[in-house]
Design a protein around this motif. Structure first.
Motif, PDB file in Angstrom:
ATOM      1  N   GLN A  44     -24.674 -26.113 -30.991  1.00 44.47           N
ATOM      2  CA  GLN A  44     -24.705 -25.858 -32.344  1.00 44.47           C
ATOM      3  C   GLN A  44     -26.093 -25.045 -33.087  1.00 44.47           C
ATOM      4  OE1 GLN A  44     -24.116 -29.437 -35.119  1.00 44.47           O
ATOM      5  NE2 GLN A  44     -23.194 -30.329 -33.223  1.00 44.47           N
ATOM      6  N   THR A  45     -27.017 -25.238 -32.544  1.00 44.50           N
ATOM      7  CA  THR A  45     -28.322 -24.444 -33.053  1.00 44.50           C
ATOM      8  C   THR A  45     -28.158 -23.073 -32.431  1.00 44.50           C
ATOM      9  OG1 THR A  45     -29.634 -26.584 -32.839  1.00 44.50           O
ATOM     10  CG2 THR A  45     -31.014 -24.306 -32.536  1.00 44.50           C
ATOM     11  N   LEU A  46     -27.634 -22.791 -31.219  1.00 38.94           N
ATOM     12  CA  LEU A  46     -27.654 -21.421 -30.772  1.00 38.94           C
ATOM     13  C   LEU A  46     -26.392 -20.798 -31.704  1.00 38.94           C
ATOM     14  CD1 LEU A  46     -28.225 -22.127 -27.059  1.00 38.94           C
ATOM     15  CD2 LEU A  46     -29.847 -20.967 -28.597  1.00 38.94           C
ATOM     16  N   LEU A  47     -25.272 -21.367 -31.810  1.00 37.39           N
ATOM     17  CA  LEU A  47     -24.273 -20.723 -32.608  1.00 37.39           C
ATOM     18  C   LEU A  47     -24.942 -20.430 -33.805  1.00 37.39           C
ATOM     19  CD1 LEU A  47     -21.078 -22.705 -31.617  1.00 37.39           C
ATOM     20  CD2 LEU A  47     -21.576 -20.519 -30.509  1.00 37.39           C
ATOM     21  N   ALA A  48     -25.498 -21.275 -34.449  1.00 37.49           N
ATOM     22  CA  ALA A  48     -26.265 -20.943 -36.024  1.00 37.49           C
ATOM     23  C   ALA A  48     -27.020 -19.854 -35.779  1.00 37.49           C
ATOM     24  CB  ALA A  48     -26.575 -22.281 -36.539  1.00 37.49           C
ATOM     25  N   PHE A  49     -27.709 -19.762 -34.618  1.00 39.74           N
ATOM     26  CA  PHE A  49     -28.607 -18.705 -34.717  1.00 39.74           C
ATOM     27  C   PHE A  49     -27.924 -17.077 -34.482  1.00 39.74           C
ATOM     28  CE2 PHE A  49     -30.694 -15.736 -31.598  1.00 39.74           C
ATOM     29  CZ  PHE A  49     -31.741 -15.428 -32.055  1.00 39.74           C
ATOM     30  N   ALA A  50     -26.790 -17.275 -33.567  1.00 39.32           N
ATOM     31  CA  ALA A  50     -25.947 -16.270 -33.624  1.00 39.32           C
ATOM     32  C   ALA A  50     -25.389 -15.967 -34.943  1.00 39.32           C
ATOM     33  CB  ALA A  50     -24.851 -16.343 -32.443  1.00 39.32           C
ATOM     34  N   LEU A 115     -38.377 -28.952 -47.973  1.00 34.33           N
ATOM     35  CA  LEU A 115     -37.062 -29.093 -47.904  1.00 34.33           C
ATOM     36  C   LEU A 115     -36.587 -30.338 -47.063  1.00 34.33           C
ATOM     37  CD1 LEU A 115     -36.366 -25.156 -47.021  1.00 34.33           C
ATOM     38  CD2 LEU A 115     -36.180 -26.379 -49.273  1.00 34.33           C
ATOM     39  N   TRP A 116     -35.213 -30.695 -47.638  1.00 29.86           N
ATOM     40  CA  TRP A 116     -34.778 -32.114 -46.757  1.00 29.86           C
ATOM     41  C   TRP A 116     -33.773 -31.495 -45.748  1.00 29.86           C
ATOM     42  CZ3 TRP A 116     -29.883 -34.187 -46.345  1.00 29.86           C
ATOM     43  CH2 TRP A 116     -29.885 -35.441 -45.989  1.00 29.86           C
ATOM     44  N   LEU A 117     -34.029 -31.932 -44.812  1.00 28.52           N
ATOM     45  CA  LEU A 117     -33.038 -32.079 -43.461  1.00 28.52           C
ATOM     46  C   LEU A 117     -32.138 -32.913 -43.058  1.00 28.52           C
ATOM     47  CD1 LEU A 117     -35.485 -29.420 -41.304  1.00 28.52           C
ATOM     48  CD2 LEU A 117     -33.429 -28.754 -42.731  1.00 28.52           C
ATOM     49  N   SER A 118     -31.024 -33.016 -43.013  1.00 24.90           N
ATOM     50  CA  SER A 118     -30.101 -34.152 -42.691  1.00 24.90           C
ATOM     51  C   SER A 118     -30.562 -34.347 -41.182  1.00 24.90           C
ATOM     52  CB  SER A 118     -28.601 -33.826 -42.824  1.00 24.90           C
ATOM     53  OG  SER A 118     -27.955 -34.640 -42.106  1.00 24.90           O
ATOM     54  N   PRO A 119     -30.592 -35.800 -40.980  1.00 24.36           N
ATOM     55  CA  PRO A 119     -30.881 -36.425 -39.578  1.00 24.36           C
ATOM     56  C   PRO A 119     -29.519 -36.120 -38.711  1.00 24.36           C
ATOM     57  CG  PRO A 119     -30.754 -37.989 -41.196  1.00 24.36           C
ATOM     58  CD  PRO A 119     -30.546 -36.911 -41.930  1.00 24.36           C
ATOM     59  N   LEU A 120     -28.279 -35.825 -39.268  1.00 24.50           N
ATOM     60  CA  LEU A 120     -27.237 -35.948 -38.733  1.00 24.50           C
ATOM     61  C   LEU A 120     -26.572 -34.729 -38.085  1.00 24.50           C
ATOM     62  CD1 LEU A 120     -25.073 -37.952 -41.235  1.00 24.50           C
ATOM     63  CD2 LEU A 120     -26.402 -38.822 -39.547  1.00 24.50           C
ATOM     64  N   ARG A 121     -27.698 -33.374 -38.188  1.00 20.82           N
ATOM     65  CA  ARG A 121     -27.522 -32.294 -37.422  1.00 20.82           C
ATOM     66  C   ARG A 121     -28.623 -31.670 -36.965  1.00 20.82           C
ATOM     67  NH1 ARG A 121     -25.742 -31.282 -43.285  1.00 20.82           N
ATOM     68  NH2 ARG A 121     -23.491 -31.980 -42.408  1.00 20.82           N
ATOM     69  N   PRO A 122     -28.545 -30.661 -36.335  1.00 21.00           N
ATOM     70  CA  PRO A 122     -29.662 -30.074 -35.624  1.00 21.00           C
ATOM     71  C   PRO A 122     -30.565 -29.426 -36.988  1.00 21.00           C
ATOM     72  CG  PRO A 122     -27.947 -29.459 -34.358  1.00 21.00           C
ATOM     73  CD  PRO A 122     -27.430 -29.997 -35.456  1.00 21.00           C
ATOM     74  N   PRO A 123     -31.893 -29.221 -36.977  1.00 22.59           N
ATOM     75  CA  PRO A 123     -32.660 -29.064 -38.206  1.00 22.59           C
ATOM     76  C   PRO A 123     -32.227 -27.539 -38.514  1.00 22.59           C
ATOM     77  CG  PRO A 123     -34.063 -30.097 -36.630  1.00 22.59           C
ATOM     78  CD  PRO A 123     -32.699 -30.059 -36.071  1.00 22.59           C
ATOM     79  N   PHE A 124     -32.229 -26.415 -37.423  1.00 21.52           N
ATOM     80  CA  PHE A 124     -31.963 -25.098 -37.778  1.00 21.52           C
ATOM     81  C   PHE A 124     -30.236 -25.177 -38.484  1.00 21.52           C
ATOM     82  CE2 PHE A 124     -30.348 -21.001 -37.159  1.00 21.52           C
ATOM     83  CZ  PHE A 124     -31.377 -20.139 -37.693  1.00 21.52           C
TER      84      PHE A 124
END
Length: 219
Positions: A44-50, A115-124
């Motif tokens: 998920q993190t790497l796809l979001a980066f891409a 900024l609030w980050l959901s604990p249910l998904r990767p931070p990025f």
């Protein structure tokens, strides 16, 4: 990232780029399979980066990995994950470390801005597209120790979309690879070879040298 780990990452990324640019990876044509809940946090993190580098539309309603800031395909639709996780490349064992490093940057960025980050998904992944873009811009600072990592990773993202580097080009075109289709990459002739009868400027730039071999190389 420790020096030894950084060297290992750079070696693996460099090897991946070298393999792809020489056509060393063979794989089935892109299928465009939708992402599912089984995607790991690393993926998920790497796809979001891409998707930050080459944005595309959401794959399905409620997609949080792909920000969906444009219409049309992006790096995710062009199967960038197939490059990063290919068993024929030396990169996959290092992907969790790369993703963790990116998520750590996202946490630092979010903390500095409250900024609030959901604990249910990767931070990025939890960042908006605008904030993702800001984080990625910071990765390429001239003084960033990990800048070469992100440069090579970005090159792989570009290869996935611009060249379908993880696939045989002819097969990718036949299967309507999203990146090649979007870019209007020309189809080969009936024998599977590419020939270009029209010069970029409407005429050849120079006469063919007498010593040019049949393959196009000078003696």
């Amino acid at each position: 990232m420790a020096d030894l780990d950084r060297r290992a990452v750079l070696q693996a990324l460099t090897a991946a780029v070298a393999t792809l640019t020489t056509g060393g990876v063979t794989a089935p044509p892109a299928t465009g399979a939708e992402a599912t809940a089984s995607e790991s946090w690393t993926v998920q993190t790497l796809l979001a980066f891409a998707d930050t580098l080459i944005p595309g539309e959401r794959r399905f309603d409620g997609d949080v990995v792909v920000a969906g800031v444009v219409t049309g395909p992006g790096a995710v639709q062009a199967d960038v994950v197939d490059i990063l996780t290919s068993p024929q490349l030396p990169l996959e064992p290092l992907l969790p470390s790369i993703a963790a490093l990116l998520d750590a940057r996202a946490v630092a960025y979010a903390t500095a801005r409250l900024l609030w980050l959901s604990p249910l998904r990767p931070p990025f992944v939890g960042l908006s597209f605008a904030h993702r873009t800001a984080v990625v811009e910071g990765l390429f600072g001239p003084d960033d120790l990990d800048r070469p990592v992100w440069q090579l990773l970005s090159l792989l993202v570009g290869l996935a979309f611009d060249t379908a580097g993880q696939y045989n080009t002819g097969q990718a075109i036949a299967q309507k690879h999203p990146g090649l289709t979007w870019l209007g990459f020309p189809k080969p002739d009936k024998d599977g070879l590419w020939r270009f009868s029209d010069f970029s400027y409407g005429r050849p730039l120079a006469a063919l040298h007498l010593d040019t071999t049949p393959s196009g190389s000078p003696l």
